[in-house]
Design a protein around this motif. Structure first.
Motif, PDB file in Angstrom:
ATOM      1  N   HIS A  87     -11.087   7.585  -4.228  1.00  0.00           N
ATOM      2  CA  HIS A  87     -10.792   8.698  -4.738  1.00  0.00           C
ATOM      3  C   HIS A  87     -11.461   9.738  -3.844  1.00  0.00           C
ATOM      4  N   VAL A  88     -10.720  10.611  -3.098  1.00  0.00           N
ATOM      5  CA  VAL A  88     -11.067  11.412  -2.207  1.00  0.00           C
ATOM      6  C   VAL A  88     -10.518  12.949  -2.584  1.00  0.00           C
ATOM      7  N   SER A  89     -11.507  13.948  -2.401  1.00  0.00           N
ATOM      8  CA  SER A  89     -11.207  15.347  -2.770  1.00  0.00           C
ATOM      9  C   SER A  89     -11.007  15.910  -1.368  1.00  0.00           C
ATOM     10  N   LEU A  98      -7.327  15.782  -5.796  1.00  0.00           N
ATOM     11  CA  LEU A  98      -7.935  14.657  -5.783  1.00  0.00           C
ATOM     12  C   LEU A  98      -6.769  13.574  -5.518  1.00  0.00           C
ATOM     13  N   PHE A  99      -7.092  12.942  -4.457  1.00  0.00           N
ATOM     14  CA  PHE A  99      -6.062  11.642  -3.695  1.00  0.00           C
ATOM     15  C   PHE A  99      -6.721  10.330  -4.011  1.00  0.00           C
ATOM     16  N   LYS A 100      -5.823   9.423  -4.679  1.00  0.00           N
ATOM     17  CA  LYS A 100      -6.405   8.174  -5.290  1.00  0.00           C
ATOM     18  C   LYS A 100      -5.520   7.339  -4.365  1.00  0.00           C
ATOM     19  N   LEU A 101      -6.310   6.710  -3.283  1.00  0.00           N
ATOM     20  CA  LEU A 101      -5.533   6.020  -2.067  1.00  0.00           C
ATOM     21  C   LEU A 101      -5.929   4.392  -2.076  1.00  0.00           C
ATOM     22  N   PRO A 102      -4.770   3.535  -1.702  1.00  0.00           N
ATOM     23  CA  PRO A 102      -5.385   2.148  -1.777  1.00  0.00           C
ATOM     24  C   PRO A 102      -6.193   2.005  -0.503  1.00  0.00           C
ATOM     25  N   TYR A 103      -7.274   1.099  -0.363  1.00  0.00           N
ATOM     26  CA  TYR A 103      -7.884   1.026   0.622  1.00  0.00           C
ATOM     27  C   TYR A 103      -8.491  -0.568   0.929  1.00  0.00           C
ATOM     28  N   GLU A 104      -8.122  -1.151   1.900  1.00  0.00           N
ATOM     29  CA  GLU A 104      -8.403  -2.686   1.970  1.00  0.00           C
ATOM     30  C   GLU A 104      -9.378  -2.938   3.253  1.00  0.00           C
ATOM     31  N   MET A 105     -10.155  -1.851   3.659  1.00  0.00           N
ATOM     32  CA  MET A 105     -11.002  -2.043   5.022  1.00  0.00           C
ATOM     33  C   MET A 105     -12.390  -2.214   4.439  1.00  0.00           C
ATOM     34  N   LEU A 123       0.710  -1.111  -0.115  1.00  0.00           N
ATOM     35  CA  LEU A 123       0.089   0.045   0.007  1.00  0.00           C
ATOM     36  C   LEU A 123       0.886   1.430   0.070  1.00  0.00           C
ATOM     37  N   ALA A 124       1.929   1.384  -0.873  1.00  0.00           N
ATOM     38  CA  ALA A 124       3.111   2.236  -0.696  1.00  0.00           C
ATOM     39  C   ALA A 124       2.906   3.232  -2.015  1.00  0.00           C
ATOM     40  N   CYS A 125       2.028   2.964  -2.970  1.00  0.00           N
ATOM     41  CA  CYS A 125       1.871   3.947  -4.068  1.00  0.00           C
ATOM     42  C   CYS A 125       0.502   4.450  -3.926  1.00  0.00           C
ATOM     43  N   PHE A 126       0.148   5.713  -4.368  1.00  0.00           N
ATOM     44  CA  PHE A 126      -0.969   6.576  -4.355  1.00  0.00           C
ATOM     45  C   PHE A 126      -0.753   7.543  -5.464  1.00  0.00           C
ATOM     46  N   VAL A 127      -2.030   8.257  -5.923  1.00  0.00           N
ATOM     47  CA  VAL A 127      -1.938   9.197  -6.830  1.00  0.00           C
ATOM     48  C   VAL A 127      -2.506  10.445  -6.351  1.00  0.00           C
ATOM     49  N   ILE A 128      -1.845  11.549  -6.501  1.00  0.00           N
ATOM     50  CA  ILE A 128      -2.496  12.818  -6.288  1.00  0.00           C
ATOM     51  C   ILE A 128      -2.638  13.685  -7.495  1.00  0.00           C
ATOM     52  N   ASP A 129      -3.837  14.189  -7.669  1.00  0.00           N
ATOM     53  CA  ASP A 129      -4.197  15.027  -8.881  1.00  0.00           C
ATOM     54  C   ASP A 129      -4.416  16.435  -8.225  1.00  0.00           C
ATOM     55  N   LEU A 130      -3.383  17.338  -8.840  1.00  0.00           N
ATOM     56  CA  LEU A 130      -3.609  18.635  -8.190  1.00  0.00           C
ATOM     57  C   LEU A 130      -4.346  19.449  -9.174  1.00  0.00           C
ATOM     58  N   THR A 131      -4.945  18.817 -10.300  1.00  0.00           N
ATOM     59  CA  THR A 131      -5.800  19.545 -11.339  1.00  0.00           C
ATOM     60  C   THR A 131      -7.228  19.623 -10.909  1.00  0.00           C
ATOM     61  N   PHE A 132      -7.686  18.973  -9.800  1.00  0.00           N
ATOM     62  CA  PHE A 132      -9.059  18.709  -9.588  1.00  0.00           C
ATOM     63  C   PHE A 132      -9.876  19.844  -9.413  1.00  0.00           C
ATOM     64  N   SER A 133      -9.449  20.898  -8.605  1.00  0.00           N
ATOM     65  CA  SER A 133     -10.173  22.157  -8.489  1.00  0.00           C
ATOM     66  C   SER A 133      -9.033  23.284  -7.958  1.00  0.00           C
ATOM     67  N   GLU A 134      -9.491  24.493  -7.858  1.00  0.00           N
ATOM     68  CA  GLU A 134      -8.744  25.653  -7.628  1.00  0.00           C
ATOM     69  C   GLU A 134      -8.144  25.249  -6.107  1.00  0.00           C
ATOM     70  N   ASP A 135      -8.975  24.819  -5.148  1.00  0.00           N
ATOM     71  CA  ASP A 135      -8.442  24.581  -3.674  1.00  0.00           C
ATOM     72  C   ASP A 135      -8.315  23.392  -3.347  1.00  0.00           C
ATOM     73  N   LYS A 136      -8.857  22.173  -3.996  1.00  0.00           N
ATOM     74  CA  LYS A 136      -8.774  20.991  -3.663  1.00  0.00           C
ATOM     75  C   LYS A 136      -7.831  19.931  -4.487  1.00  0.00           C
TER      76      LYS A 136
END
Ligand code: SF4
Ligand code: SF4
Length: 168
Positions: free
Chosen positions: A150-152, A103-110, A88-101
């Motif tokens: 995917h979490v803003s 988008l974090f794309k995170l692994p989740y196994e719960m 669970l060491a890789c994740f993606v962060i998209d800074l183009t989602f919006s002006e102030d937010k």
């Protein structure tokens, strides 16, 4: 000051070191879809991050024990490595989602999985809540592999936000 012992004593990654490096900020801000961040600083015999990557962004390993290195210019933010990494060491962060937010794309196994629209706590590396996030999507990029949430959340927490706590 952070040193290598911090990681081994606490299990918490502090500071930058080989195999755990943030992207160049200018490139990062221009990449729609985001770019991968790999926080895997220990030498272990493992390489699914590389073998799952369709673009070559996670470079070939000279030795199976090498820590991953990334060419962020080749990353599309597809999250295949996020779903494939057993640590669970890789994740993606998209800074183009919006002006102030971002988008974090995170692994989740719960379980249960969070749902689209749900508010979640954004946690730092030691489990402290540092912001509130909103679930924008839940995907499973590879069958029977780790889900990707995917979490803003506010851009101010891009260096610290690493996982979520789902609260109903
Ligand atoms: S997000 Fe996709 S393109 Fe980027 S490193 Fe991971 S697998 Fe490769
Ligand atoms: S798959 Fe994950 S744990 Fe394995 S080397 Fe790559 S980033 Fe590290």
């Amino acid at each position: 000051m952070a040193d290598a012992l911090d990681l081994f004593n606490s299990g918490v990654l502090t500071g930058e070191r080989e195999g755990a490096v943030l992207p160049d900020r200018k490139l990062w801000e221009s990449k729609k879809g985001g770019v991968v961040i790999v926080e895997c600083p220990q030498r272990i015999p493992c390489n699914p991050c590389h073998t799952s990557c369709p673009t070559g962004a996670i470079r070939p390993f000279a030795d199976i024990n090498d820590t991953p290195t990334v060419d962020h210019s080749l990353c599309t933010g597809c999250t295949l490595c996020v779903a494939s990494c057993p640590g669970l060491a890789c994740f993606v962060i998209d800074l183009t989602f919006s002006e102030d937010k971002a988008l974090f794309k995170l692994p989740y196994e719960m379980l249960p999985l969070p749902e689209k629209g749900q508010k979640v706590q954004c946690l730092n590396r030691i489990g402290e809540c540092i912001a509130e996030g909103t679930v924008e999507n839940v995907t499973q990029p590879k069958k029977d592999r780790t889900y990707v949430i995917h979490v803003s959340a506010p851009k101010e927490v891009v260096d610290e936000f690493r996982t979520i706590r789902a609260v109903k």
